[in-house]
Design a protein around this motif. Sequence first.
Motif, short mmCIF file in Angstrom:
data_model
loop_
_atom_site.label_atom_id
_atom_site.label_comp_id
_atom_site.label_asym_id
_atom_site.label_seq_id
_atom_site.Cartn_x
_atom_site.Cartn_y
_atom_site.Cartn_z
N ALA A 261 52.82 46.23 37.04
CA ALA A 261 51.87 46.33 36.64
C ALA A 261 50.47 46.93 37.55
CB ALA A 261 51.67 45.40 35.60
N PRO A 262 50.71 48.87 36.80
CA PRO A 262 49.20 48.95 37.45
C PRO A 262 48.60 47.70 37.35
CG PRO A 262 50.06 50.67 35.66
CD PRO A 262 50.85 49.12 35.45
N ILE A 263 47.23 47.98 38.52
CA ILE A 263 46.42 47.21 38.23
C ILE A 263 44.56 48.13 38.58
CG2 ILE A 263 44.76 45.72 39.79
CD1 ILE A 263 47.11 44.80 41.47
N VAL A 264 43.60 47.81 37.84
CA VAL A 264 42.40 48.58 37.70
C VAL A 264 41.62 48.52 38.32
CG1 VAL A 264 40.49 49.34 36.03
CG2 VAL A 264 43.23 48.94 35.40
N PHE A 265 40.58 49.03 38.81
CA PHE A 265 39.77 48.74 40.02
C PHE A 265 38.58 49.14 39.37
CE2 PHE A 265 43.39 48.45 42.89
CZ PHE A 265 43.01 47.76 43.67
N PHE A 266 37.54 48.43 39.47
CA PHE A 266 36.00 49.01 39.26
C PHE A 266 35.52 49.04 40.49
CE2 PHE A 266 31.75 49.27 37.60
CZ PHE A 266 32.08 50.17 37.48
N SER A 270 27.71 46.60 43.83
CA SER A 270 27.45 44.45 43.60
C SER A 270 29.11 44.16 44.05
CB SER A 270 28.09 44.49 42.64
OG SER A 270 28.93 44.27 41.15
N GLY A 271 30.22 45.25 44.18
CA GLY A 271 31.55 44.80 44.93
C GLY A 271 32.20 45.73 44.33
N LEU A 272 33.49 45.02 45.03
CA LEU A 272 35.35 45.65 43.71
C LEU A 272 35.38 44.68 43.24
CD1 LEU A 272 37.19 47.94 44.09
CD2 LEU A 272 38.17 46.70 45.75
N ASN A 277 44.62 38.61 36.21
CA ASN A 277 44.50 37.46 35.20
C ASN A 277 42.67 37.83 34.60
OD1 ASN A 277 47.70 36.88 35.95
ND2 ASN A 277 46.43 35.79 36.92
N GLY A 278 42.55 38.65 34.21
CA GLY A 278 41.17 38.81 33.42
C GLY A 278 40.49 39.26 35.49
N PRO A 279 38.87 39.60 34.49
CA PRO A 279 38.13 40.69 36.40
C PRO A 279 37.84 39.79 37.43
CG PRO A 279 37.20 41.55 33.77
CD PRO A 279 38.38 40.01 33.81
N ALA A 294 43.16 53.49 38.25
CA ALA A 294 44.27 52.27 38.46
C ALA A 294 45.39 52.72 39.63
CB ALA A 294 45.02 52.00 37.61
N PHE A 295 45.70 51.99 40.61
CA PHE A 295 46.57 52.24 41.45
C PHE A 295 48.50 51.42 40.91
CE2 PHE A 295 43.19 53.15 43.68
CZ PHE A 295 43.47 54.25 44.10
N SER A 296 49.09 51.78 40.95
CA SER A 296 51.01 51.37 40.90
C SER A 296 50.81 50.29 42.45
CB SER A 296 52.09 51.99 40.59
OG SER A 296 52.90 51.72 41.31
N PRO A 297 50.75 49.59 42.40
CA PRO A 297 50.98 48.45 43.64
C PRO A 297 52.03 49.26 44.85
CG PRO A 297 51.32 46.87 41.59
CD PRO A 297 51.27 48.71 40.82
N THR A 298 53.92 49.37 43.44
CA THR A 298 54.60 50.47 44.84
C THR A 298 53.53 51.27 45.13
OG1 THR A 298 55.22 51.08 42.75
CG2 THR A 298 55.70 49.34 43.32
N THR A 299 53.17 51.95 45.11
CA THR A 299 52.33 53.33 45.87
C THR A 299 51.07 52.67 46.35
OG1 THR A 299 52.54 54.50 43.55
CG2 THR A 299 51.27 55.53 46.29
N LEU A 300 50.27 51.99 46.32
CA LEU A 300 49.17 51.62 47.21
C LEU A 300 49.37 50.34 48.04
CD1 LEU A 300 46.36 51.81 47.36
CD2 LEU A 300 45.80 50.00 46.26
N ARG A 301 50.24 49.71 47.96
CA ARG A 301 50.31 48.60 48.80
C ARG A 301 50.98 49.19 50.42
NH1 ARG A 301 54.39 45.60 51.23
NH2 ARG A 301 54.05 43.45 51.66
N PRO A 302 52.66 50.02 50.29
CA PRO A 302 52.38 50.39 51.15
C PRO A 302 51.73 51.52 52.83
CG PRO A 302 54.04 50.91 49.90
CD PRO A 302 52.53 50.98 49.25
N ALA A 303 50.73 51.84 51.54
CA ALA A 303 49.69 52.30 52.68
C ALA A 303 48.32 51.24 53.41
CB ALA A 303 48.45 53.36 51.63
#
Length: 350
Positions: A261-266, A270-272, A277-279, A294-303
């Motif tokens: 599932a896409p993972i949301v980043f903020f 104060s950090g990332l 499973n919750g922030p 947000a990123f798809s793990p299959t797109t971000l992981r190879p980078a």
Amino acid sequence: MAGDELITIGALARACGLTASALRFYDDCGLLVPVRVDGATGYRYYREAQVDRGVMIRRLRGIGVPLEAVAEILAGDGVRAERLLDAHVAELAERAREAAVVTRMIKEEIRAGAVLSAAVLAAAIEQVRSAAALDREIPVLAGVLVESSADSVTLTATDRYRLSTRAMVPVRPSGAAWSAVVDATDLDGIGSWLRGLDEVTVRSADGVLVLTGGGTERRCGVVDEAYPDYRAMLAGLAPVRTRVVVERDVLLAVLEDGGAAPIVFFADESGLFVSRNGPERIAATVTGPGTELAFSPTTLRPALVSAIGPEIMLDIAAADAPVVVRSANDGDLTALVMPTAMTNSKEYSA
């Protein structure tokens, strides 16, 4: 009397295969002077007998005889004219021999290709290869662009959602600039061969990319299509608003645990924060305004996997713009990753 009739410059031009401007030039040089020039209009008039002289000038100039030699040849001394023509032909022959030698040397340099550290090339292929398209809907995107110039060899791949490019400094550059789009599947498994070598020569020849080293050779098929102008894509990126420097392995662990599932980043000062499973807060250095994407793990992981060094840098322009992923300690490898649309937004706090 035949030959005494006056003709215009246009008629002479047509008769001897020269342009009117060329005839005016030869008039100014004294090679083919009109018999009369109208004082009121400036029109030039010639005798029909001058056609043969005009044809001779055209033929001599056509084989590159200099103007001074043309004048001497037309002066009427047959013996002198033959000597001048023989000398000119001998000079042409010598220049042709010199050109053949230089051409042969250039071809040898082109064929020699660029010499690279085999280990560096193996790493570069692994870093860039994953960004090539898996399907062949657009055949050229299923390839890796190899570019050789006077000071670098660059590998680039993109599937429209990711882009990865790596420049390498050759041990010895190629004698001439060239490029080829290599079928990415032909690069699979080539790393183990490269790691058994110290150096490898890379060249483009006869519709294939040839890698030579250790007395052995590998040939990779090429895609005969123009590659997208990725440099224009990089140059056209929006200015960076937020920059995040974070440990690569920590971020990779998030992607491993988060499923598909896409993972949301903020990110803020104060950090990332990530939605796993919750922030959850990840230690990071963030400069610029807070941003959410947000990123798809299959797109971000190879980078992230292909990044060099323990830290990576994320240059963020907007939530819907490509994010530049670079190694924090080495800008030699650059990747672009397209964020995905966010299905939901979360509240984050330290």
